[in-house]
Design an enzyme around this catalytic site. Structure first.
Site, short mmCIF file in Angstrom:
data_model
loop_
_atom_site.label_atom_id
_atom_site.label_comp_id
_atom_site.label_asym_id
_atom_site.label_seq_id
_atom_site.Cartn_x
_atom_site.Cartn_y
_atom_site.Cartn_z
N HIS A 29 42.03 51.59 34.94
CA HIS A 29 42.79 50.62 34.15
C HIS A 29 44.29 50.82 34.37
CE1 HIS A 29 39.05 51.28 31.61
NE2 HIS A 29 39.01 49.97 31.77
N GLN A 59 38.19 45.71 41.68
CA GLN A 59 37.20 45.43 42.73
C GLN A 59 35.90 46.18 42.46
OE1 GLN A 59 37.36 43.32 45.26
NE2 GLN A 59 35.37 43.96 46.08
P1 AMP Z 1 36.32 47.50 31.53
O1 AMP Z 1 37.23 48.10 30.50
O2 AMP Z 1 35.28 48.42 32.04
O3 AMP Z 1 35.81 46.13 31.16
O4 AMP Z 1 37.26 47.26 32.79
C1 AMP Z 1 38.45 46.53 32.67
C2 AMP Z 1 38.96 46.24 34.05
O5 AMP Z 1 39.21 47.48 34.72
C3 AMP Z 1 37.96 45.47 34.90
O6 AMP Z 1 38.66 44.51 35.66
C4 AMP Z 1 37.38 46.54 35.77
O7 AMP Z 1 36.91 46.05 37.01
C5 AMP Z 1 38.57 47.45 35.97
N1 AMP Z 1 38.14 48.78 36.38
C6 AMP Z 1 37.17 49.54 35.80
N2 AMP Z 1 36.99 50.67 36.51
C7 AMP Z 1 37.86 50.63 37.55
C8 AMP Z 1 38.14 51.51 38.64
N3 AMP Z 1 37.49 52.66 38.81
N4 AMP Z 1 39.09 51.12 39.53
C9 AMP Z 1 39.75 49.94 39.38
N5 AMP Z 1 39.52 49.07 38.37
C10 AMP Z 1 38.59 49.41 37.47
#
Ligand code: AMP
Length: 288
Positions: free
Chosen positions: A43, A154
Site C-alpha cells: 500500500h 498489479q
Molecule cells: P487491499 O487493502 O488488499 O484491498 O489492497 C489495496 C490495494 O493495494 C489494491 O490495489 C491491491 O492490489 C494493492 N496491493 C495489495 N498488496 C500489494 C502488494 N504486495 N504490492 C502492490 N500493491 C498491493
C-alpha cells in the site's frame, strides 16, 4: 535553541458530507489509493506513486463487506485503524476517507455493479460475488471522490482489469493506474492476509513465486503450450505439502481466457490461487 515542529497529521473524513467539503477546493490533480486497511509496504508503494503524480492525495480505508464471499473471511480480516492512519501520515497522504458501512451503503441501498467477461474466470469463478462487490464499491468511491488518478496493485491483476472495464463502461473519468507488486525478500507478495499464516505456512508460501517463476522460465526457454506452462507451475506447487492449489492459470492478458498457446507479441498472464490451511493467497506474473 529548539523549535517545535507543528504536528502534521492526515485529515480523517467519516461521512460523505465531510468528504465533499474537504475535496471542494483541493489542488489538482487528485490521486486516490483505495484500501481495506492493515496497510503494508505494498500500500505504501501505491501512496508513494500517488504522491509523485498528484498535488493532493487521498486514501480510503474501508473493509468492504460486499466483496467477501465468505462471512468468516470478512470477520477475521485484520483491522488496526490507528496504525493505518499513522502510515498514511508517514506517507504524506493529505486526506483519508474511512467511512462506516452505512455511509458507503446507505439504508435501502440496492444496486450492484456487475462487470462481464473479464470478471468471470479465476477469482470470479472461485469467489462468487467478489467482483460485484469490488466493482460496486469502487464505482461509489470513484463517484464520491472524483479523483484524476486511482492506484491499484498489479498483485490483484484481475481486479485492475475489472475496475478498468467498469470505469470505461460507466464513463468515469478517473484514470486507473496499476503499480508493481511489492514482495518480501523471499518472493512472497505482501498481503494483509499473510498475517494469518502459521510459521510453517509462512515458510511454505514463497512456493507461489517459485511456481510462477518456473512458468516464466519455461516461456523464456521457448515453451508456448498453455498446458505445459500450467503443468510446470503445478509441479512446483505439488512439491509443497502445505500448498493446496485452487487454480493454476496461463491466460490471455486481455481477456483472461485460458490459452492453448501463448502467442508471441500478445500479453499473457500466469496466475495462481493457493490455500495454506485456512488462508488463501494469490499471485501472478505477466508475460510479454
Ligand atoms: P487491499 O487493502 O488488499 O484491498 O489492497 C489495496 C490495494 O493495494 C489494491 O490495489 C491491491 O492490489 C494493492 N496491493 C495489495 N498488496 C500489494 C502488494 N504486495 N504490492 C502492490 N500493491 C498491493
Amino acid at each position: 535553541m529548539t523549535s517545535t515542529q507543528p504536528r502534521v497529521s492526515t485529515d480523517v473524513l467519516r461521512t460523505r458530507a465531510e468528504l465533499r467539503a474537504a475535496l471542494a477546493a483541493v489542488p489538482r490533480p487528485l490521486g486516490l489509493v483505495p484500501t481495506m486497511g492493515w496497510l503494508h509496504a505494498g500500500h505504501r508503494s501505491l501512496m508513494q506513486r500517488a504522491r509523485a503524480d498528484n498535488a493532493t492525495t487521498i486514501a480510503t480505508i474501508f473493509v468492504n463487506p460486499r466483496q467477501f464471499n465468505e462471512a468468516a473471511d470478512f470477520q477475521r480480516y485484520p483491522r488496526n485503524e490507528a496504525r493505518d492512519l499513522a502510515i498514511c501520515t508517514d506517507e504524506g497522504i493529505d486526506l483519508v476517507f474511512a467511512p462506516g458501512v452505512d455511509e458507503v451503503y446507505p439504508p435501502g441501498f440496492d444496486t450492484t455493479v456487475s462487470v462481464g467477461a473479464v470478471a468471470r474466470p479465476l477469482e470470479g469463478a472461485a469467489r462468487p460475488g467478489h467482483f460485484d462487490g469490488v466493482a460496486t464499491v469502487v464505482a461509489i468511491l470513484f463517484d464520491l471522490i472524483g479523483a484524476d488518478h486511482a492506484y491499484f496493485g498489479q498483485k490483484d491483476a484481475q481486479q485492475v482489469m475489472v475496475i478498468r472495464q467498469m470505469a470505461r463502461d460507466l464513463a468515469i473519468p478517473t484514470e486507473v493506474i496499476a503499480c508493481p507488486t511489492v514482495r518480501e525478500r523471499d518472493g512472497l507478495a505482501l498481503s494483509s492476509r499473510n498475517v494469518h499464516l502459521t510459521a510453517d505456512e509462512r515458510a511454505a508460501a514463497p512456493v507461489l513465486r517459485r511456481a510462477l517463476l518456473a512458468g516464466r522460465a519455461g516461456w523464456e526457454a521457448g515453451e508456448r503450450s498453455g498446458d505445459a506452462l500450467r503443468a510446470a507451475m503445478t509441479r512446483v506447487l505439488a512439491d509443497e505439502p502445505l500448498a493446496t492449489p485452487a487454480y493454476v492459470s496461463a491466460a490471455d492478458g486481455r481477456t483472461l481466457a485460458e490459452l492453448d498457446r501463448v502467442v508471441d507479441g500478445e500479453p499473457a498472464l500466469l496466475s495462481l490461487a493457493v490455500r495454506f490451511g485456512s488462508t488463501r493467497l494469490i499471485d501472478n506474473e505477466p508475460l510479454g
